[in-house]
Design an enzyme around this catalytic site. Structure first.
Site, PDB file in Angstrom:
ATOM      1  N   GLU A 260       0.809  -1.133   0.168  1.00 47.09           N
ATOM      2  CA  GLU A 260      -0.117  -0.023   0.099  1.00 47.09           C
ATOM      3  C   GLU A 260       0.712   1.412  -0.153  1.00 47.09           C
ATOM      4  O   GLU A 260       0.389   2.250   0.619  1.00 47.09           O
ATOM      5  CB  GLU A 260      -0.779   0.019   1.035  1.00 47.09           C
ATOM      6  N   HIS A 284      -8.054  -4.069  -1.237  1.00 45.69           N
ATOM      7  CA  HIS A 284      -7.260  -3.948  -0.098  1.00 45.69           C
ATOM      8  C   HIS A 284      -6.090  -2.940   0.203  1.00 45.69           C
ATOM      9  O   HIS A 284      -6.179  -2.055   1.063  1.00 45.69           O
ATOM     10  CB  HIS A 284      -6.508  -5.679  -0.028  1.00 45.69           C
ATOM     11  N   GLU A 285      -5.451  -2.722  -0.988  1.00 44.80           N
ATOM     12  CA  GLU A 285      -4.308  -1.859  -0.823  1.00 44.80           C
ATOM     13  C   GLU A 285      -4.884  -0.431  -0.590  1.00 44.80           C
ATOM     14  O   GLU A 285      -4.398   0.793   0.189  1.00 44.80           O
ATOM     15  CB  GLU A 285      -3.310  -1.874  -1.924  1.00 44.80           C
ATOM     16  N   HIS A 288      -6.023   0.418   2.701  1.00 42.55           N
ATOM     17  CA  HIS A 288      -4.818   1.009   3.788  1.00 42.55           C
ATOM     18  C   HIS A 288      -4.520   2.363   3.494  1.00 42.55           C
ATOM     19  O   HIS A 288      -4.126   3.065   4.549  1.00 42.55           O
ATOM     20  CB  HIS A 288      -3.496   0.405   3.270  1.00 42.55           C
ATOM     21  N   GLU A 307      -3.750  -4.778   9.033  1.00 37.95           N
ATOM     22  CA  GLU A 307      -4.371  -5.504   8.563  1.00 37.95           C
ATOM     23  C   GLU A 307      -5.658  -6.219   8.790  1.00 37.95           C
ATOM     24  O   GLU A 307      -6.506  -6.285   7.937  1.00 37.95           O
ATOM     25  CB  GLU A 307      -3.307  -6.974   8.156  1.00 37.95           C
ATOM     26  N   ASP A 364       9.163 -10.201   9.906  1.00 38.42           N
ATOM     27  CA  ASP A 364       9.297 -10.965   8.667  1.00 38.42           C
ATOM     28  C   ASP A 364       8.731 -12.516   9.214  1.00 38.42           C
ATOM     29  O   ASP A 364       7.999 -13.211   8.409  1.00 38.42           O
ATOM     30  CB  ASP A 364      10.273 -10.940   7.661  1.00 38.42           C
ATOM     31  N   TYR A 372      -4.462 -10.883   9.733  1.00 38.03           N
ATOM     32  CA  TYR A 372      -5.473 -10.487   8.907  1.00 38.03           C
ATOM     33  C   TYR A 372      -6.927 -10.916   9.201  1.00 38.03           C
ATOM     34  O   TYR A 372      -7.743 -10.263   9.098  1.00 38.03           O
ATOM     35  CB  TYR A 372      -5.148 -10.951   7.437  1.00 38.03           C
TER      36      TYR A 372
HETATM   37  N1  BES Z   1       1.134  -4.483   3.802  1.00 38.21           N
HETATM   38  C1  BES Z   1       0.772  -5.599   3.268  1.00 38.21           C
HETATM   39  C2  BES Z   1       1.900  -6.469   2.695  1.00 38.21           C
HETATM   40  C3  BES Z   1       3.050  -6.655   3.839  1.00 38.21           C
HETATM   41  C4  BES Z   1       2.811  -7.022   4.794  1.00 38.21           C
HETATM   42  C5  BES Z   1       4.409  -6.326   3.368  1.00 38.21           C
HETATM   43  C6  BES Z   1       3.801  -7.158   5.901  1.00 38.21           C
HETATM   44  C7  BES Z   1       5.272  -6.347   4.480  1.00 38.21           C
HETATM   45  C8  BES Z   1       5.255  -6.706   5.419  1.00 38.21           C
HETATM   46  C9  BES Z   1      -0.277  -5.654   2.118  1.00 38.21           C
HETATM   47  O1  BES Z   1      -1.172  -4.672   2.258  1.00 38.21           O
HETATM   48  C10 BES Z   1      -0.930  -6.894   1.896  1.00 38.21           C
HETATM   49  O2  BES Z   1      -1.529  -7.318   3.106  1.00 38.21           O
HETATM   50  N2  BES Z   1      -0.973  -7.458   0.816  1.00 38.21           N
HETATM   51  C11 BES Z   1      -1.673  -8.921   0.820  1.00 38.21           C
HETATM   52  C12 BES Z   1      -3.005  -8.648   0.194  1.00 38.21           C
HETATM   53  C13 BES Z   1      -4.008  -9.539   0.528  1.00 38.21           C
HETATM   54  C14 BES Z   1      -4.465  -9.531   1.888  1.00 38.21           C
HETATM   55  C15 BES Z   1      -5.343  -9.003  -0.161  1.00 38.21           C
HETATM   56  C16 BES Z   1      -0.699  -9.737  -0.029  1.00 38.21           C
HETATM   57  O3  BES Z   1       0.446  -9.633  -0.336  1.00 38.21           O
HETATM   58  O4  BES Z   1      -1.050 -10.927  -0.259  1.00 38.21           O
HETATM   59 ZN    ZN Z   2      -2.643  -5.260   3.754  1.00 41.94          ZN
END
Ligand code: BES
Ligand code: ZN
Length: 583
Positions: A260, A284-285, A288, A307, A364, A372
């Site tokens: 996002e 989703h993004e 955010h 999330e 990570d 989520y």
């Molecule tokens: N912000 C996250 C991606 C992220 C989380 C990057 C933690 C680094 C550390 C992003 O908004 C996300 O949740 N992406 C999901 C999308 C889905 C939930 C619709 C993905 O990448 O799968």
């Molecule tokens: Zn997210």
């Protein structure tokens, strides 16, 4: 609480960062960025501890050009190196001259062969959760926001994009200088840029999509509905706070589905299925923009605030655009993913709480579907207990109260206590927030389409299932026993050609169950797929299935080794940790 964030050297008794001027030169041949980061703080005359990782610091100077004392600490696991600077009395600004290290964890340097065009190199950043420090020395905690101005120097044949407002591009010989500014204060993890052979198509008055030239038409088709999405989101959550909402489709090694970054959401090209079936990732993004970017988690320990709220918001948008049946299917797939995450954490059940303790834990490594989907269910439980109108009013209040700030779980709970008295008790909040696993009385998704799929159990679906959405397929496939009977695998593939499924969500759900069932065509398909995409959501279950499948463990090891250089460092580390655990 001098050090409020277990993943940062930030000390709140010291001066706090306010504004960054970043002048950076991208050197593809040397795989480094040479930069000056000029940081202004809210005061001077004190020592200040910054975060850095792998940066080669050359000098720190004050605005009058005088050298300032600095001390680069030893490399600490997770945290990186503390960069301690002493600001003289009356000096609130310092300029740090440095180069990024060869293994900068926020950066992926791609060879031309790793791009769609095959001719130009590509560079992109991914700073969440704590990788910004490998690109810019700063107080790398979402507790402290910054505004910034940036100047990127790059080869004139390429474009440089930042998650900020474009100021202009100037070509000087074989180099181009691109200028950007971000006037809204952001947490450092939202600092983002990309450099490559990029082209754009307008999608609406406030949106365009960027991608490599050979991808941009498909991208424009896939995301044509983004303006309607933006309007629907505003009807739910209030005016969009960031001006533009542009999209950038990255090369296939991008480790996430989406990120996002403000004004410029980063997306995986695996969303380009041609049928717009995965645009929930864009919803989703976009969500955010309110939950995460406007109101940010105070630290990674409160990641669920980003999330959980965003999945909730994403599904509200989806309800408007695609209806409640589709939302129920998404929520059902989400619940399956949550149950799997809880099982995977059976040795570290603390990580199944919404509010986590992450001292000594790399964010990570703690990443999972728990924040989520458990976060989503908790918010649904709250909504059920007070009713939708009251909960919607509360959401608006939350976004207003913490606008351009960061928030802890405790601060959220306090706001709920004042705004929705009795709701925490009614929803049994402590079990959600600090309890492990999923409360037994969690809300359950219901819909007639969902029931039809669920009642099949492990039966072969009728031919009419050719019309199923990807979400129905996922519910069905994820529900099959592991290992599933080999006859069922063969019959399913014969009837529905799942090994050739064009939708990557369906394909991966299929391959994971079919690999465990010892179905050879699935193993062969996985071999090519693992070399083509770097999205962790697909890599992890595929490698896990190969590790657990009959006789495929050595293949997982061989392929992880063979493809490692193609993956982003975070993804490669994730795969390696799976292989170690499976040992
Ligand atoms: N912000 C996250 C991606 C992220 C989380 C990057 C933690 C680094 C550390 C992003 O908004 C996300 O949740 N992406 C999901 C999308 C889905 C939930 C619709 C993905 O990448 O799968
Ligand atoms: Zn997210």
């Amino acid at each position: 609480m001098a050090r409020p964030d277990p993943h940062s050297h930030t000390d709140l008794t010291q001066p706090r960062q306010k504004h960054l001027v970043w002048k950076a030169e991208v050197d593809f041949a040397a795989r480094t960025i040479r930069a000056t980061a000029t940081l202004r703080f809210d005061r001077g005359g004190a020592q200040v501890d910054l975060d850095s990782r792998g940066l080669l610091v050359e000098s720190v100077t004050s605005p009058d050009g005088g050298q300032l004392r600095f001390e680069l600490g030893r490399a600490e696991p997770i945290l990186g190196e503390r960069l301690r600077i002493t600001l003289p009395p009356g000096v609130d600004t310092c300029a740090i001259r440095y180069r990024t290290g060869p293994d900068a964890s926020a950066l992926q340097w791609l060879e031309p062969e790793q791009t769609a065009g095959g001719k130009a190199p590509f560079l992109y950043s991914q700073c969440q959760a704590i990788h910004a420090r490998s690109v810019v020395p700063l107080q790398d905690t979402p507790r402290l926001r910054i505004t910034y101005e940036a100047e990127l120097t790059l080869p004139a044949a390429l474009r440089g994009l930042m998650a900020a407002g474009a100021v202009g591009r100037e070509v000087q010989g074989d180099r181009a200088v691109e200028r950007y500014r971000m006037d809204e204060p952001i947490p450092p993890y939202l600092f983002a840029f990309a450099v490559g052979d990029l082209d754009a198509r307008d999608l609406g008055p406030r949106s365009r999509v960027w991608a490599e030239p050979s991808v941009v038409e498909r991208a424009a088709h896939e995301f044509a509905g983004v303006d309607r999405m933006l309007t629907s989101a505003e009807a739910l959550f209030g005016p969009y706070p960031w001006g533009r909402f542009d999209l950038l489709v990255l090369p296939p090694s991008f480790p996430y589905g989406g990120m996002e970054n403000p004004r410029l959401t980063f997306l995986t090209p695996t969303l380009l299925t041609g049928d717009r079936s995965l645009v929930n990732v864009v919803a989703h993004e976009l969500s955010h923009s309110w939950t995460g970017n406007l109101v940010s988690n105070a630290t990674a320990e409160d990641f669920w605030l980003n999330e959980g709220f965003t999945v909730f918001a994403e599904r509200r948008i989806l309800e408007v655009l695609e209806g409640p049946e589709m939302v129920a299917l998404h929520a059902a797939v989400g619940r399956q993913a949550l149950d799997e995450a809880v099982t995977n954490f059976r040795d570290r059940p603390q990580l199944t709480r919404l509010r986590t303790r992450l001292q000594g834990v790399d964010p990570d490594d703690a990443f999972s579907q728990v924040p989520y989907e458990k976060g989503f269910l908790f918010l649904r439980a709250l909504e059920d207990s007070v009713g939708r109108p009251a909960f919607d009013r509360f959401l608006r209040k939350y976004m207003e109260a913490f606008r351009f700030q960061s928030v802890t779980t405790e601060e959220l709970l306090e706001l709920i206590r004042t705004e929705l008295p009795g709701a925490l008790e009614a929803a049994n909040a402590p079990a959600w927030i600090d309890g492990e696993g999923v409360p037994v009385d969690a809300p359950v998704a219901r819909s007639s389409r969902l029931e039809q799929v669920e009642k099949l159990e492990s039966e072969l679906p009728p031919l009419a299932a050719k019309e199923w959405s990807p979400w129905e397929w996922q519910v069905y496939l994820n529900h099959l026993p592991r290992p599933a009977p080999p006859e069922l695998m063969a019959a399913l593939d014969q009837r529905f050609q799942l090994t050739e499924a064009p939708n990557p969500e369906v394909l991966v759900a299929w391959l994971t169950v079919a690999i465990r069932g010892g179905y050879p065509p699935a193993v062969r398909r996985a071999e090519t797929l693992l070399g083509e995409v770097g999205r962790m959501k697909y890599l992890k279950p595929l490698y896990a299935a190969l590790i657990a499948g009959p006789g495929t463990r050595s293949l997982a090891e061989a392929w992880a080794q063979r493809y490692r250089k193609r993956y982003h460092v975070i993804a490669a580390a994730g795969v390696e940790s799976l292989l170690r655990k499976g040992a």
